[in-house]
Scaffold this motif. Sequence first.
Motif, PDB file in Angstrom:
ATOM      1  N   ASP A 129       3.873  -5.086  -5.146  1.00  0.00           N
ATOM      2  CA  ASP A 129       3.064  -5.817  -6.118  1.00  0.00           C
ATOM      3  C   ASP A 129       1.764  -6.341  -5.531  1.00  0.00           C
ATOM      4  O   ASP A 129       0.876  -6.778  -6.270  1.00  0.00           O
ATOM      5  N   ASP A 130       1.649  -6.369  -4.208  1.00  0.00           N
ATOM      6  CA  ASP A 130       0.427  -6.884  -3.596  1.00  0.00           C
ATOM      7  C   ASP A 130       0.091  -6.082  -2.349  1.00  0.00           C
ATOM      8  O   ASP A 130       0.934  -5.372  -1.789  1.00  0.00           O
ATOM      9  N   VAL A 131      -1.153  -6.190  -1.905  1.00  0.00           N
ATOM     10  CA  VAL A 131      -1.639  -5.419  -0.767  1.00  0.00           C
ATOM     11  C   VAL A 131      -0.899  -5.799   0.511  1.00  0.00           C
ATOM     12  O   VAL A 131      -0.539  -4.932   1.321  1.00  0.00           O
ATOM     13  N   ALA A 132      -0.658  -7.091   0.721  1.00  0.00           N
ATOM     14  CA  ALA A 132      -0.020  -7.543   1.953  1.00  0.00           C
ATOM     15  C   ALA A 132       1.358  -6.920   2.130  1.00  0.00           C
ATOM     16  O   ALA A 132       1.727  -6.498   3.236  1.00  0.00           O
ATOM     17  N   THR A 133       2.141  -6.845   1.070  1.00  0.00           N
ATOM     18  CA  THR A 133       3.471  -6.244   1.162  1.00  0.00           C
ATOM     19  C   THR A 133       3.370  -4.745   1.381  1.00  0.00           C
ATOM     20  O   THR A 133       4.101  -4.163   2.186  1.00  0.00           O
ATOM     21  N   ARG A 166      -4.056   2.320  -4.543  1.00  0.00           N
ATOM     22  CA  ARG A 166      -3.715   1.566  -5.747  1.00  0.00           C
ATOM     23  C   ARG A 166      -3.078   2.505  -6.761  1.00  0.00           C
ATOM     24  O   ARG A 166      -3.645   3.545  -7.115  1.00  0.00           O
ATOM     25  N   ASP A 167      -1.883   2.161  -7.246  1.00  0.00           N
ATOM     26  CA  ASP A 167      -1.218   2.879  -8.330  1.00  0.00           C
ATOM     27  C   ASP A 167      -1.223   1.974  -9.563  1.00  0.00           C
ATOM     28  O   ASP A 167      -0.342   1.117  -9.709  1.00  0.00           O
ATOM     29  N   VAL A 168      -2.267   2.125 -10.387  1.00  0.00           N
ATOM     30  CA  VAL A 168      -2.492   1.259 -11.547  1.00  0.00           C
ATOM     31  C   VAL A 168      -2.636  -0.182 -11.052  1.00  0.00           C
ATOM     32  O   VAL A 168      -3.621  -0.513 -10.424  1.00  0.00           O
ATOM     33  N   ASP A 169      -1.646  -1.040 -11.291  1.00  0.00           N
ATOM     34  CA  ASP A 169      -1.751  -2.422 -10.831  1.00  0.00           C
ATOM     35  C   ASP A 169      -0.790  -2.706  -9.683  1.00  0.00           C
ATOM     36  O   ASP A 169      -0.469  -3.862  -9.396  1.00  0.00           O
ATOM     37  N   ARG A 170      -0.323  -1.652  -9.011  1.00  0.00           N
ATOM     38  CA  ARG A 170       0.572  -1.831  -7.866  1.00  0.00           C
ATOM     39  C   ARG A 170      -0.015  -1.081  -6.674  1.00  0.00           C
ATOM     40  O   ARG A 170      -1.002  -0.354  -6.803  1.00  0.00           O
ATOM     41  N   TYR A 171       0.610  -1.230  -5.501  1.00  0.00           N
ATOM     42  CA  TYR A 171       0.010  -0.757  -4.265  1.00  0.00           C
ATOM     43  C   TYR A 171       1.038  -0.013  -3.413  1.00  0.00           C
ATOM     44  O   TYR A 171       2.230  -0.317  -3.462  1.00  0.00           O
ATOM     45  N   ARG A 172       0.530   0.934  -2.630  1.00  0.00           N
ATOM     46  CA  ARG A 172       1.411   1.740  -1.783  1.00  0.00           C
ATOM     47  C   ARG A 172       0.656   2.103  -0.507  1.00  0.00           C
ATOM     48  O   ARG A 172      -0.495   2.544  -0.564  1.00  0.00           O
ATOM     49  N   ALA A 173       1.298   1.914   0.645  1.00  0.00           N
ATOM     50  CA  ALA A 173       0.682   2.306   1.905  1.00  0.00           C
ATOM     51  C   ALA A 173       0.658   3.824   2.009  1.00  0.00           C
ATOM     52  O   ALA A 173       1.597   4.503   1.577  1.00  0.00           O
ATOM     53  N   ALA A 174      -0.427   4.362   2.540  1.00  0.00           N
ATOM     54  CA  ALA A 174      -0.497   5.802   2.765  1.00  0.00           C
ATOM     55  C   ALA A 174       0.657   6.225   3.659  1.00  0.00           C
ATOM     56  O   ALA A 174       0.947   5.584   4.667  1.00  0.00           O
ATOM     57  N   GLY A 175       1.344   7.299   3.256  1.00  0.00           N
ATOM     58  CA  GLY A 175       2.497   7.752   4.022  1.00  0.00           C
ATOM     59  C   GLY A 175       3.788   7.075   3.633  1.00  0.00           C
ATOM     60  O   GLY A 175       4.796   7.219   4.329  1.00  0.00           O
TER      61      GLY A 175
END
Length: 351
Positions: free
Chosen positions: A91-95, A76-85
């Motif tokens: 904007d969401d976990v699924a994406t 989690r980057d504040v209110d956004r998301y990033r896959a490891a690597g």
Amino acid sequence: MDDVTLAHPLVDAVGAGFVVHETDAAVVECSGERTGLLLEARRAGLVVVVLTPGSSRLTAAMSAMLRRTASSWVVRDVDRYRAAGSDVVADDVATAMLAPQTVTRSASLGPGAVPWVEALVAVHHPASDAATVGRTAELLLAGLADGGPDAWGTVEPATLAWSVAEVTAFTRRRAPRPTRLVAVAPTSGGIASVQVRVERSATGVTEETRLVLPRPVEAGALSTDDEVPTVLTDLARRQRVLLGTAWRTSGHSDATVSAHQLPLPVPLGAVVGAAAVRDLGIDPQTLPAGVQAVGPARVPSLTLDFTPEGMRSGAVLSRGADAEARWRRLAQLGDALGPRAVELLGFGDRR
């Protein structure tokens, strides 16, 4: 989101085909509860997303468990998301979980990282009272770290005093069900992580050992790991190795990885067992330099040494040049042994 039902206390959110387990732990271990969640989700046909802050690290065992169950690690980057690597922010976990890996792999060490040796070795045991489990881990650690496992268990943290006899007895009690174990070994460079999987085969028992061994070097020095092929050769003489590979990668000295690390794996050595040599139709009489026959002359095992020719004569290469030279050496030996051997050892999947 579509509703997904999985009755497990570690499920914090659900989505279309996945469930989310969120934790703010600094180090995310392969605990009994997390292992249960991952296995239950796989049986239900679901993917688990482990959601952590960007500062969290995963143990080698937890990282391997995510790969085995096709699960994902998202930060989690504040209110956004990033896959490891990946550097792609969503904007969401699924994406985020579906984002491609975009971090450029490099042979250089990232912040806080040290060189690792990673080895994956599968050995065959006949179905007899003489078969023991855990000896492969002991031999690898004795050859590469002058030590051995300290503790073992079925999940992390490992709390039982290491004993080949106890590990073997536990595995036999569970047969014919597969058994997964973890072990740790304190070394001069940090903490080594061992994962063992044992399962029945058509002719006996297969024991797969995965070792992650941190090997810090002095600032400015280069890792050579020249003894790795020798250790693999000794292992092939002592045990009935089916397949084995060894790589130089990197991570933290406690055998954990961060979400920002995506090292370029560097091939160090490999073993092609006698059964694979026979099945692949490899002629031991036509072996190129860098391939050594071990065992019976008619159908030996083969050990592959990816040390660049220049380094055999004492030349010192930069980290990046060493990596490229070892990959070229792998390609040369792969051409000699054939594409099926390269595919069998999984070299093409690591770059």
